[in-house]
Every structure is written in structure tokens, then in C-alpha cells.
Design a protein around this motif. Structure first.
Motif, mmCIF file in Angstrom:
data_model
loop_
_atom_site.group_PDB
_atom_site.id
_atom_site.type_symbol
_atom_site.label_atom_id
_atom_site.label_comp_id
_atom_site.label_asym_id
_atom_site.label_seq_id
_atom_site.Cartn_x
_atom_site.Cartn_y
_atom_site.Cartn_z
ATOM 1 N N TYR A 6 26.206 4.042 -18.246
ATOM 2 C CA TYR A 6 26.410 3.377 -16.962
ATOM 3 C C TYR A 6 27.577 3.974 -16.185
ATOM 4 N N SER A 7 28.660 4.330 -16.849
ATOM 5 C CA SER A 7 29.789 4.922 -16.141
ATOM 6 C C SER A 7 29.436 6.292 -15.600
ATOM 7 N N ASP A 8 28.473 6.946 -16.210
ATOM 8 C CA ASP A 8 28.056 8.263 -15.731
ATOM 9 C C ASP A 8 27.369 8.177 -14.370
ATOM 10 N N TYR A 9 26.851 6.992 -14.019
ATOM 11 C CA TYR A 9 26.285 6.809 -12.677
ATOM 12 C C TYR A 9 27.341 7.139 -11.624
ATOM 13 N N ALA A 10 28.566 6.671 -11.838
ATOM 14 C CA ALA A 10 29.642 6.914 -10.883
ATOM 15 C C ALA A 10 29.983 8.396 -10.811
ATOM 16 N N VAL A 11 30.080 9.042 -11.961
ATOM 17 C CA VAL A 11 30.423 10.461 -12.007
ATOM 18 C C VAL A 11 29.356 11.298 -11.298
ATOM 19 N N ARG A 12 28.101 10.994 -11.570
ATOM 20 C CA ARG A 12 27.022 11.774 -10.958
ATOM 21 C C ARG A 12 27.051 11.656 -9.434
ATOM 22 N N LEU A 13 27.294 10.455 -8.927
ATOM 23 C CA LEU A 13 27.316 10.270 -7.478
ATOM 24 C C LEU A 13 28.532 10.957 -6.855
ATOM 25 N N VAL A 14 29.709 10.760 -7.416
ATOM 26 C CA VAL A 14 30.924 11.373 -6.869
ATOM 27 C C VAL A 14 30.787 12.893 -6.812
ATOM 28 N N ASN A 15 30.167 13.475 -7.839
ATOM 29 C CA ASN A 15 30.104 14.931 -7.927
ATOM 30 C C ASN A 15 28.978 15.558 -7.110
ATOM 31 N N THR A 16 28.319 14.751 -6.274
ATOM 32 C CA THR A 16 27.371 15.351 -5.327
ATOM 33 C C THR A 16 28.116 15.973 -4.151
ATOM 34 N N GLU A 17 29.424 15.775 -4.107
ATOM 35 C CA GLU A 17 30.234 16.351 -3.039
ATOM 36 C C GLU A 17 31.418 17.102 -3.629
ATOM 37 N N GLU A 18 31.713 18.279 -3.068
ATOM 38 C CA GLU A 18 32.895 19.046 -3.425
ATOM 39 C C GLU A 18 33.679 19.290 -2.140
ATOM 40 N N PRO A 19 34.581 18.376 -1.796
ATOM 41 C CA PRO A 19 35.287 18.442 -0.506
ATOM 42 C C PRO A 19 36.013 19.753 -0.269
ATOM 43 N N ALA A 20 36.660 20.285 -1.302
ATOM 44 C CA ALA A 20 37.442 21.510 -1.124
ATOM 45 C C ALA A 20 36.559 22.704 -0.791
ATOM 46 N N ARG A 21 35.299 22.635 -1.213
ATOM 47 C CA ARG A 21 34.362 23.728 -0.927
ATOM 48 C C ARG A 21 33.474 23.413 0.266
ATOM 49 N N ASN A 22 33.712 22.244 0.883
ATOM 50 C CA ASN A 22 32.888 21.797 2.003
ATOM 51 C C ASN A 22 31.412 21.793 1.616
ATOM 52 N N LYS A 23 31.133 21.268 0.427
ATOM 53 C CA LYS A 23 29.779 21.284 -0.132
ATOM 54 C C LYS A 23 29.306 19.855 -0.395
ATOM 55 N N ASP A 24 28.109 19.538 0.053
ATOM 56 C CA ASP A 24 27.554 18.195 -0.109
ATOM 57 C C ASP A 24 26.058 18.310 -0.391
ATOM 58 N N THR A 25 25.658 17.884 -1.579
ATOM 59 C CA THR A 25 24.240 17.960 -1.945
ATOM 60 C C THR A 25 23.503 16.640 -1.740
ATOM 61 N N LEU A 26 24.232 15.609 -1.306
ATOM 62 C CA LEU A 26 23.605 14.309 -1.080
ATOM 63 C C LEU A 26 22.989 14.302 0.318
ATOM 64 N N THR A 27 21.841 14.923 0.437
ATOM 65 C CA THR A 27 21.251 15.151 1.759
ATOM 66 C C THR A 27 19.829 14.622 1.911
ATOM 67 N N SER A 28 19.248 14.050 0.850
ATOM 68 C CA SER A 28 17.851 13.634 0.957
ATOM 69 C C SER A 28 17.531 12.488 0.010
ATOM 70 N N VAL A 29 16.392 11.874 0.265
ATOM 71 C CA VAL A 29 15.889 10.802 -0.598
ATOM 72 C C VAL A 29 15.647 11.328 -2.009
ATOM 73 N N GLU A 30 15.156 12.555 -2.117
ATOM 74 C CA GLU A 30 14.837 13.136 -3.425
ATOM 75 C C GLU A 30 16.087 13.263 -4.291
ATOM 76 N N VAL A 31 17.209 13.637 -3.671
ATOM 77 C CA VAL A 31 18.457 13.771 -4.422
ATOM 78 C C VAL A 31 18.886 12.424 -4.988
ATOM 79 N N ILE A 32 18.762 11.378 -4.176
ATOM 80 C CA ILE A 32 19.147 10.042 -4.644
ATOM 81 C C ILE A 32 18.250 9.598 -5.793
ATOM 82 N N ARG A 33 16.971 9.861 -5.691
ATOM 83 C CA ARG A 33 16.064 9.478 -6.772
ATOM 84 C C ARG A 33 16.415 10.173 -8.078
#
Length: 209
Positions: A6-33
Motif C-alpha cells: 500500500y505504501s508503494d502506491y504513494a511512491v509510484r505516483l510521486v515518481n511519475t514526475e522528475e521536477p529537476a529533469r522537467n519530466k512528467d509521465t502522468l499524461t494519460s488515462v492509461e498511465v493512471i490505470r
């Protein structure tokens, strides 16, 4: 209760973004699923508006990790408590298909999907999982990768609270960078020492004249 799961849910969501690299993979419904995993009914209810809602929850979860990483444990708890109040969980006793040696169900606590919407369901599970991890192991077990520019979140499960990196790859990269930095410093000191010795010899020679 499967705390690490259950705690890994938080880690997985937080790590969809890498602010220092200006990278964000949370861009679609498929990613959330994919974050939910393949066997979750709530994942099938995800729609486009959930993308922005998930990003909002992600920012709040990252803030928990940032506070903990900076040593502000009370602040981390306060931020996490606000998530728990906003996104309550629905605990249930479950046996699923797990049976003991005598053929009886292996009962355990399970966090049921929140009934309102996928964002609330995921946030509730992530926050509660993180809360269990924090209260069981301590706020200093929530960390951000120390290999710049990564800063991915991780849960420290080491026996001596020594974890500093989110992955073996980042640990190797940081160690290589540190090794090269030491070598550069040694080379600079050697050059400086050599120049000093040379100047000293020139002074002696001039004095002899």
C-alpha cells in the motif's frame, strides 16, 4: 495488512514526475490505470479529468517526502494527516483465495476501493499505506534520492537506516561521480604541491647566486 504494497502506491505516483529533469509521465488515462495495477476495478473507472486530479494528489504526497527528507517530521505528519482526513479509507477483512495448510482462509486487513472516484480511491490507499509505514518505521524512512538530479521518492527498509538512493543505478552513478571528484581533487593537490616545490627550488637557486 500488506504495508509495503500500500505504501508503494504513494511512491509510484510521486515518481511519475522528475521536477529537476522537467519530466512528467502522468499524461494519460492509461498511465493512471497502470498505477493501480491490472486487477483493480477502480482503474477501469478512470477518465480524463482524473489526470489533473492525480497530479494534485501527487504534489501533496511529494510534499510529505520533501518534509521528511529535510528532517521536518512533524510537518510530514501534518501533511499526511490532511490527506487522511480528505481521503478516508474503507478497511475490510479479506481472505481472497489465500488458504492456510488446513484449507482455511488466511484472513487479513484490506483497504477497499473508495466508492466516489478513482482519484479519491488511489489517494486514500496511498496516504494510508504511507501512514502505516511512517508510524511503523519512522518519518526518517521516507526519503528522496540523493543522486542529483533524480530526487525520486523511496521507502528506506534497510536495517541500519542507511539508504540514500532510489535505485542501484542511482547509487552506482553517485559513487562513480564521487570517485571522479576525489580523483580530480587529488590531481589538483598534486599539481599545487609540485608547483610549490618548484617555486621553493627556484628561490633557493636565486639565493645561492
Amino acid at each position: 495488512m500488506e504495508l509495503a504494497y500500500y505504501s508503494d502506491y504513494a511512491v509510484r505516483l510521486v515518481n511519475t514526475e522528475e521536477p529537476a529533469r522537467n519530466k512528467d509521465t502522468l499524461t494519460s488515462v492509461e498511465v493512471i490505470r497502470e498505477l493501480f495495477g491490472p486487477a483493480t476495478q477502480m482503474a477501469r473507472r478512470v477518465t480524463d479529468p482524473d489526470v489533473s486530479r492525480f497530479r494534485s494528489v501527487r504534489a501533496r504526497l511529494r510534499a510529505v517526502f520533501v518534509a521528511a527528507d529535510e528532517g521536518n517530521h512533524t510537518g510530514a505528519v501534518d501533511l499526511l494527516n490532511s490527506l487522511l482526513l480528505e481521503f478516508p479509507v474503507s478497511p475490510q477483512i479479506s481472505g481472497h483465495d489465500l488458504l492456510d495448510d488446513d484449507g482455511r482462509p488466511r484472513w487479513h486487513m484490506h483497504l477497499a476501493d473508495h466508492p466516489s472516484n478513482p482519484t479519491a480511491g488511489y489517494a486514500a490507499i496511498a496516504a494510508m499505506g504511507l501512514a502505516f509505514h511512517l508510524t511503523e518505521f519512522g518519518a526518517d524512512r521516507l526519503g528522496l534520492c540523493q543522486a542529483p538530479p533524480c530526487r525520486n521518492a523511496y521507502l528506506d527498509t534497510s536495517t541500519n537506516r542507511s539508504r540514500r538512493y532510489c535505485s542501484d543505478r542511482c547509487a552506482t552513478r553517485a559513487n562513480v561521480a564521487a570517485y571522479r571528484a576525489r580523483k580530480r581533487l587529488e590531481a589538483e593537490r598534486t599539481d599545487h604541491t609540485g608547483l610549490t616545490a618548484e617555486k621553493s627550488q627556484e628561490s633557493v637557486t636565486a639565493a645561492d647566486r
